[in-house]
Design an enzyme around this catalytic site. Structure first.
Site, PDB file in Angstrom:
ATOM      1  N   ASP A 173       0.847  -1.188   0.000  1.00 42.34           N
ATOM      2  CA  ASP A 173       0.000   0.000   0.000  1.00 42.34           C
ATOM      3  C   ASP A 173       0.885   1.242   0.000  1.00 42.34           C
ATOM      4  O   ASP A 173       1.823   1.347   0.801  1.00 42.34           O
ATOM      5  CB  ASP A 173      -0.914  -0.005   1.226  1.00 42.34           C
ATOM      6  CG  ASP A 173      -2.049   0.991   1.088  1.00 42.34           C
ATOM      7  OD1 ASP A 173      -2.422   1.340  -0.044  1.00 42.34           O
ATOM      8  OD2 ASP A 173      -2.576   1.422   2.135  1.00 42.34           O
ATOM      9  N   HIS A 181      -3.594  14.016   0.911  1.00 47.58           N
ATOM     10  CA  HIS A 181      -3.794  13.121   2.047  1.00 47.58           C
ATOM     11  C   HIS A 181      -2.581  13.165   2.985  1.00 47.58           C
ATOM     12  O   HIS A 181      -2.721  13.300   4.203  1.00 47.58           O
ATOM     13  CB  HIS A 181      -4.030  11.695   1.552  1.00 47.58           C
ATOM     14  CG  HIS A 181      -4.103  10.669   2.639  1.00 47.58           C
ATOM     15  ND1 HIS A 181      -5.156  10.600   3.520  1.00 47.58           N
ATOM     16  CD2 HIS A 181      -3.246   9.671   2.994  1.00 47.58           C
ATOM     17  CE1 HIS A 181      -4.947   9.601   4.371  1.00 47.58           C
ATOM     18  NE2 HIS A 181      -3.795   9.023   4.075  1.00 47.58           N
ATOM     19  N   GLU A 195     -10.116   3.980   3.986  1.00 46.73           N
ATOM     20  CA  GLU A 195      -9.255   4.684   3.047  1.00 46.73           C
ATOM     21  C   GLU A 195      -9.722   4.286   1.659  1.00 46.73           C
ATOM     22  O   GLU A 195      -9.633   3.113   1.281  1.00 46.73           O
ATOM     23  CB  GLU A 195      -7.775   4.341   3.277  1.00 46.73           C
ATOM     24  CG  GLU A 195      -7.294   4.853   4.636  1.00 46.73           C
ATOM     25  CD  GLU A 195      -5.785   4.881   4.808  1.00 46.73           C
ATOM     26  OE1 GLU A 195      -5.077   4.131   4.096  1.00 46.73           O
ATOM     27  OE2 GLU A 195      -5.317   5.648   5.673  1.00 46.73           O
ATOM     28  N   GLU A 238      -9.266   3.851  -2.016  1.00 47.31           N
ATOM     29  CA  GLU A 238      -8.034   3.713  -2.788  1.00 47.31           C
ATOM     30  C   GLU A 238      -8.307   3.043  -4.135  1.00 47.31           C
ATOM     31  O   GLU A 238      -9.334   2.406  -4.332  1.00 47.31           O
ATOM     32  CB  GLU A 238      -7.014   2.870  -2.005  1.00 47.31           C
ATOM     33  CG  GLU A 238      -6.751   3.409  -0.600  1.00 47.31           C
ATOM     34  CD  GLU A 238      -5.502   2.839   0.038  1.00 47.31           C
ATOM     35  OE1 GLU A 238      -4.685   2.212  -0.672  1.00 47.31           O
ATOM     36  OE2 GLU A 238      -5.345   3.024   1.257  1.00 47.31           O
ATOM     37  N   ASP A 251      -8.976   0.354   2.395  1.00 45.41           N
ATOM     38  CA  ASP A 251      -7.959  -0.010   3.387  1.00 45.41           C
ATOM     39  C   ASP A 251      -8.484   0.409   4.761  1.00 45.41           C
ATOM     40  O   ASP A 251      -8.154   1.479   5.274  1.00 45.41           O
ATOM     41  CB  ASP A 251      -6.651   0.716   3.028  1.00 45.41           C
ATOM     42  CG  ASP A 251      -5.570   0.512   4.070  1.00 45.41           C
ATOM     43  OD1 ASP A 251      -5.645  -0.473   4.821  1.00 45.41           O
ATOM     44  OD2 ASP A 251      -4.650   1.353   4.130  1.00 45.41           O
ATOM     45  N   ARG A 294      -7.478   3.868  13.581  1.00 41.18           N
ATOM     46  CA  ARG A 294      -6.522   4.965  13.810  1.00 41.18           C
ATOM     47  C   ARG A 294      -5.929   4.938  15.207  1.00 41.18           C
ATOM     48  O   ARG A 294      -4.767   5.361  15.391  1.00 41.18           O
ATOM     49  CB  ARG A 294      -7.217   6.307  13.571  1.00 41.18           C
ATOM     50  CG  ARG A 294      -7.787   6.500  12.176  1.00 41.18           C
ATOM     51  CD  ARG A 294      -6.740   6.411  11.107  1.00 41.18           C
ATOM     52  NE  ARG A 294      -7.308   6.643   9.774  1.00 41.18           N
ATOM     53  CZ  ARG A 294      -6.671   6.399   8.645  1.00 41.18           C
ATOM     54  NH1 ARG A 294      -5.437   5.887   8.665  1.00 41.18           N
ATOM     55  NH2 ARG A 294      -7.242   6.631   7.487  1.00 41.18           N
ATOM     56  N   GLN A 322      -3.356   2.209  15.180  1.00 37.86           N
ATOM     57  CA  GLN A 322      -2.296   2.618  14.256  1.00 37.86           C
ATOM     58  C   GLN A 322      -1.384   3.683  14.857  1.00 37.86           C
ATOM     59  O   GLN A 322      -0.150   3.587  14.771  1.00 37.86           O
ATOM     60  CB  GLN A 322      -2.950   3.152  12.976  1.00 37.86           C
ATOM     61  CG  GLN A 322      -1.974   3.566  11.882  1.00 37.86           C
ATOM     62  CD  GLN A 322      -2.672   4.274  10.718  1.00 37.86           C
ATOM     63  OE1 GLN A 322      -3.897   4.387  10.670  1.00 37.86           O
ATOM     64  NE2 GLN A 322      -1.893   4.744   9.773  1.00 37.86           N
ATOM     65  N   LYS A 371      -4.163  -2.064  10.471  1.00 39.21           N
ATOM     66  CA  LYS A 371      -4.666  -2.218   9.111  1.00 39.21           C
ATOM     67  C   LYS A 371      -4.787  -3.675   8.658  1.00 39.21           C
ATOM     68  O   LYS A 371      -5.550  -3.967   7.735  1.00 39.21           O
ATOM     69  CB  LYS A 371      -3.753  -1.467   8.125  1.00 39.21           C
ATOM     70  CG  LYS A 371      -3.913   0.046   8.187  1.00 39.21           C
ATOM     71  CD  LYS A 371      -2.815   0.745   7.411  1.00 39.21           C
ATOM     72  CE  LYS A 371      -2.988   2.260   7.406  1.00 39.21           C
ATOM     73  NZ  LYS A 371      -4.008   2.746   6.479  1.00 39.21           N
ATOM     74  N   THR A 412      -8.738  -5.824   4.388  1.00 36.28           N
ATOM     75  CA  THR A 412      -8.669  -4.884   3.268  1.00 36.28           C
ATOM     76  C   THR A 412      -9.669  -5.381   2.237  1.00 36.28           C
ATOM     77  O   THR A 412      -9.617  -6.546   1.845  1.00 36.28           O
ATOM     78  CB  THR A 412      -7.254  -4.865   2.643  1.00 36.28           C
ATOM     79  OG1 THR A 412      -6.301  -4.572   3.663  1.00 36.28           O
ATOM     80  CG2 THR A 412      -7.158  -3.839   1.530  1.00 36.28           C
ATOM     81  N   GLU A 456      -9.592  12.675   7.626  1.00 35.90           N
ATOM     82  CA  GLU A 456      -9.465  13.983   6.976  1.00 35.90           C
ATOM     83  C   GLU A 456     -10.803  14.689   6.874  1.00 35.90           C
ATOM     84  O   GLU A 456     -10.900  15.899   7.068  1.00 35.90           O
ATOM     85  CB  GLU A 456      -8.914  13.819   5.566  1.00 35.90           C
ATOM     86  CG  GLU A 456      -7.471  13.417   5.475  1.00 35.90           C
ATOM     87  CD  GLU A 456      -7.129  13.091   4.040  1.00 35.90           C
ATOM     88  OE1 GLU A 456      -6.826  14.017   3.279  1.00 35.90           O
ATOM     89  OE2 GLU A 456      -7.208  11.901   3.663  1.00 35.90           O
TER      90      GLU A 456
HETATM   91 MN    MN Z   1      -3.958   2.905   2.819  1.00 35.53          MN
END
Ligand code: MN
Length: 410
Positions: free
Chosen positions: A122, A129, A195, A197, A229, A233, A236, A249, A253, A357
């Site tokens: 990834d 971002h 996420e 992606e 993904d 948080r 993480q 993570k 996925t 975000e």
């Molecule tokens: Mn990612």
């Protein structure tokens, strides 16, 4: 009056003749997993069509496999032949009688992971971002780390927990520690995020000890899919010092079931945004024609409500640069390797592809139409990411969607 042929697909269809994405499906009739191609509201049983049209044995063998892997390994000349054959079977009148019985309504199929994921990498290729996360986590410092514009930052993810769209995602548990907490505790993640992606599927292998040059990227990249993904948080942020993402993570996925061939995206290729840092020669794509940027428009829905429209066109690093960087040390490629772009985020708030975000780390929650608010995901929430891109002659290419619902922690 009889029903229209499944081979009659309007020119504005997202799964029209210009797209022909590949997937793996099964039906309630229980004849096992089969390779399929989405066409209009139907799925073409590709192996059955190869047999019905009397295709050459080598081509038939690639299409009667229960996953995309043999086709991936066969390389670009085979991909071109297969795509040409599929186009002919679906659009030439002479094949109509043979091919019509090989089409199954999409509503009647179950879709599976389209290929066996080999390695999963990834990246972190959106400048917006990366800068937003820098502002959130390192306020008062430069938003981007000093390396960011010199190389596409990435990490190795967990291939074995890549799941197909529709698979429920159990809220992960782990060590959580907010900056003000004196010590970590253990429990369900409180800051579960998405996420949005774009993923790239590697077909042709490359030997260990060799590099894949930018100009050879298209010989190795088979197609493009959508990826979520899922990211805890709180897990993480505590574990990712000083190494990369790990348990925050690796629990899941999600991947879209349809792989859009790179060949379907010729009209979507655009110049990436202007860069202000001179790239090293192995990453220098400024003379590349066609360019490696892709004009893919994503849409993120939370419980059916659109919360973001991230533009892949805004990505700083391209898929060819990611692939060149991933192999510049001599690391090999295998069929089924999957590499993803990282969160796709544009400049403005409604174009950001992650809740961290969109809600500025939970401090500016989203208001949903049902009156509820979200900083991060709650149990029962469903997230669906879809996308389209321009196709040739004013057509549009659809990617389908990648969706998943959060189940309570166990
Ligand atoms: Mn990612």
């Amino acid at each position: 009056m009889h029903s229209p042929s499944p081979l009659t697909v309007p020119p504005d269809a997202l799964f029209g003749a210009h797209n022909l994405p590949y997937g793996v499906f099964s039906t309630a009739a229980g004849t096992g997993r089969r390779l399929g191609v989405a066409y209009g509201e139907h799925v073409l049983d590709a192996g059955a069509a190869a047999r019905a049209t009397g295709a050459p044995a080598d081509l038939t063998a690639l299409l009667t496999a229960p996953s995309l892997n043999p086709l991936l390994a066969a390389g670009r000349p085979a991909w071109t032949r297969v795509r040409g054959a599929l186009t002919e079977w679906l659009t030439a009148d002479g094949h109509r009688a043979a091919v019509e019985p090989c089409l199954v309504p999409r509503a009647d199929v179950s879709l599976h992971l389209p290929f066996e994921v080999a390695d999963y990498v990834d990246f972190y290729a959106s400048e917006h971002h990366a800068a937003n996360l820098g502002r959130i986590f390192r306020p008062g410092t430069e938003p981007l780390t000093p390396n960011w514009k010199h190389l596409p930052i990435g990490y190795h993810g967990r291939a074995g927990t890549v799941v197909v769209s529709g698979t429920p995602v159990v809220r992960p548990s782990g060590q959580r520690k907010a900056p003000a907490d004196p010590a970590p505790d253990y429990g369900p993640a409180r800051r579960l995020d998405i996420e949005a992606e774009v993923g790239f599927v590697v077909g042709a292998a490359s030997p260990q000890g060799s590099r894949v040059a930018l100009a050879d990227a298209d010989a190795h990249v088979f197609g493009v899919c959508l990826l979520n993904d899922w990211s805890a948080r709180d897990i993480q942020s505590w574990e990712t010092v000083p190494l990369g993402p790990f348990l925050g993570k690796s629990f899941a996925t999600s991947l879209s079931p349809w792989v859009v061939p790179l060949d379907a995206l010729s009209a979507a290729r655009i110049d990436p945004p202007a860069r202000d840092t001179e790239p090293l020669p192995y990453l220098d794509d400024r003379a590349a024609r066609p360019p490696y940027g892709l004009d893919i428009s994503l849409e993120v829905r939370l419980n059916g409500h659109v919360v973001a429209r991230p533009p892949f066109a805004a990505m700083y690093w391209t898929y060819a640069q990611m692939l060149a960087h991933m192999t510049v040390n001599g690391a090999s490629l295998r069929p089924g390797d999957l590499f993803a772009s990282g969160t796709v985020s544009g400049r403005d708030r409604p174009t950001r592809g992650a809740l961290i975000e969109l809600t500025w780390n939970g401090g500016q929650p989203l208001d949903l139409p049902d009156g509820s608010r979200r900083g991060f995901l709650e149990d029962g929430d469903e997230v669906a990411i879809s996308a389209t891109a321009p196709g040739p002659g004013g057509t549009r290419i659809g990617f389908g969607e990648v969706a998943g619902r959060i189940l309570p922690a166990r």
